[in-house]
Design an enzyme around this catalytic site. Structure first.
Site, PDB file in Angstrom:
ATOM      1  N   CYS A   1       0.815  -1.224   0.000  1.00 29.47           N
ATOM      2  CA  CYS A   1       0.000   0.000   0.000  1.00 29.47           C
ATOM      3  C   CYS A   1       0.843   1.265   0.000  1.00 29.47           C
ATOM      4  O   CYS A   1       0.406   2.299  -0.519  1.00 29.47           O
ATOM      5  CB  CYS A   1      -0.992  -0.004   1.150  1.00 29.47           C
ATOM      6  SG  CYS A   1      -0.293   0.239   2.802  1.00 29.47           S
ATOM      7  N   ASP A   2       2.067   1.230   0.547  1.00 29.58           N
ATOM      8  CA  ASP A   2       2.937   2.411   0.519  1.00 29.58           C
ATOM      9  C   ASP A   2       3.142   2.917  -0.906  1.00 29.58           C
ATOM     10  O   ASP A   2       3.296   4.119  -1.148  1.00 29.58           O
ATOM     11  CB  ASP A   2       4.329   2.100   1.078  1.00 29.58           C
ATOM     12  CG  ASP A   2       4.356   1.171   2.269  1.00 29.58           C
ATOM     13  OD1 ASP A   2       3.372   0.458   2.486  1.00 29.58           O
ATOM     14  OD2 ASP A   2       5.381   1.141   2.957  1.00 29.58           O
ATOM     15  N   ALA A   3       3.166   1.970  -1.834  1.00 29.64           N
ATOM     16  CA  ALA A   3       3.429   2.305  -3.237  1.00 29.64           C
ATOM     17  C   ALA A   3       2.402   3.277  -3.798  1.00 29.64           C
ATOM     18  O   ALA A   3       2.682   4.012  -4.751  1.00 29.64           O
ATOM     19  CB  ALA A   3       3.466   1.038  -4.085  1.00 29.64           C
TER      20      ALA A   3
END
Length: 372
Positions: free
Chosen positions: A161-163
């Protein structure tokens, strides 16, 4: 009502209005002073702020998050030194390239957001050319990797999800400055794939990656605060580049509103958000990088009249007051969780560059909240 009473009432309204304006002006002054102190400290300590043994390369994703906030502060500040630092010490020094890491991985793309933002201001083609080359390569050679965590070359796509903070805003910004819809179309398609894979519709939050979908902590689902902070801020940074009437904007807005509603529900009494968003009981320590990005997103929604209810403004103010309280006298932001991928620990005297980026982003939107 007599003329005397009417005039007295009007005078009272004028005095109340003047008092409110003065209070708002003082609050804005206070925020700018705090942001300046924080930004100045971070620039002075740019090369010695890192939570692992190795120093961050200027093109490292950690610094990409810093630049995302610093460029917002540069636009608000009355001092050109912040733009000068970003342009000369970062952009020109790195030749506007992705030389630290190149290719599909989302993390280095975070720095590219700075390049496009500075291109908007200075209109120098050299600032944009490497980004166009990179994104065109990805479009022309799309990855066929699976989103499953341990599959071959899995991080060639946005399967964590950081992406969604690191890369999608770069595609949206490039679309905005070029007008070429291929950048928007590719980004939306990949964003939807990640969301379909990692977004929990019941909880309205994102799992960090596939490993966490079935994992539990104290019998609770694990939703990492900073990971969801990345997503929430990323949504804002994307929508800032899109036409609010477009179908793409409406897609991101729906996710944003869903997350915003959940975030207000789970905000702690102290104003921050727990490192494991559903586990405040087990993670009572404040964490400022994820929480600052939540404040940023909520304040943006209030300022853009997307989040209309007063509870959202109250949540943003409550969150900001908590974050401001964790800034040291010298300007360093404390309680930033070190690099990781899951809820962990944070302490008063530990910071990181991405925490500063999140804080500066939050502060610039909080400044606008008081601009009435």
């Amino acid at each position: 009502m007599s003329i005397f009473k009417s005039n007295t009432f009007l005078l009272l309204l004028v005095l109340i209005s003047a008092f409110q304006i003065q209070a708002q002006t003082e609050k804005q002054k206070e925020i700018k002073q705090l942001l300046e102190k924080n930004a100045d400290w971070q620039i002075e300590h740019f090369e010695d702020t890192y939570s692992r043994k190795k120093k961050h390369h200027p093109n490292h994703w950690t610094n990409g998050a810093l630049y995302s906030g610093m460029v917002k502060w540069a636009a608000l500040s009355d001092n050109d030194k912040y733009y000068d630092w970003l342009k000369n010490d970062i952009g020109n020094q790195q030749k506007w390239s992705y030389q630290h890491a190149h290719g599909y991985h989302a993390d280095p793309h975070a720095v590219g957001q700075l390049y496009v933002d500075l291109y908007k201001k200075y209109k120098e083609d050299k600032m944009l050319a490497p980004t166009i080359e990179l994104l065109d390569f990805i479009i022309d050679n799309p990855s066929a990797s699976s989103l499953k965590w341990k599959s071959p070359n899995h991080q060639n796509r946005w399967n964590w999800c950081d992406a969604l903070f690191m890369s999608p805003p770069l595609w949206a910004k490039t679309y905005k400055v070029t007008g070429n819809k291929k950048y928007l179309d590719f980004m939306v398609s990949e964003f939807k794939a990640t969301t379909n894979f990692l977004f929990d519709k019941d909880e309205r939050l994102y799992y960090r990656d596939e490993r966490f979908i079935t994992k539990r902590d104290h019998d609770q689902k694990i939703f990492w605060a900073r990971g969801n902070g990345w997503v929430f801020a990323g949504l804002v940074n994307i929508m800032n580049e899109l036409n609010p009437k477009s179908k793409e904007y409406k897609y991101f807005l729906k996710i944003y509103k869903s997350m915003a509603k959940k975030l207000v529900e789970i905000q702690t009494e102290k104003g921050h958000w727990a490192m494991s968003l559903l586990g405040d009981e087990f993670y009572p320590t404040p964490e400022t990088s994820g929480s600052s990005f939540f404040v940023y997103g909520l304040a943006w929604g209030v300022n853009n009249k997307i989040l209309h209810k007063s509870k959202y403004k109250k949540a943003a103010i409550k969150g900001w007051n908590a974050m401001a309280g964790y800034v040291h006298e010298n300007g360093m932001l404390g309680y930033v969780q070190p690099i990781g991928a899951a809820p962990g620990v944070a302490s008063k005297n530990v910071t990181e560059v991405y925490g500063t980026g999140a804080f500066l982003s939050a502060g610039t939107e909080m400044y606008k909240i008081y601009h009435k």
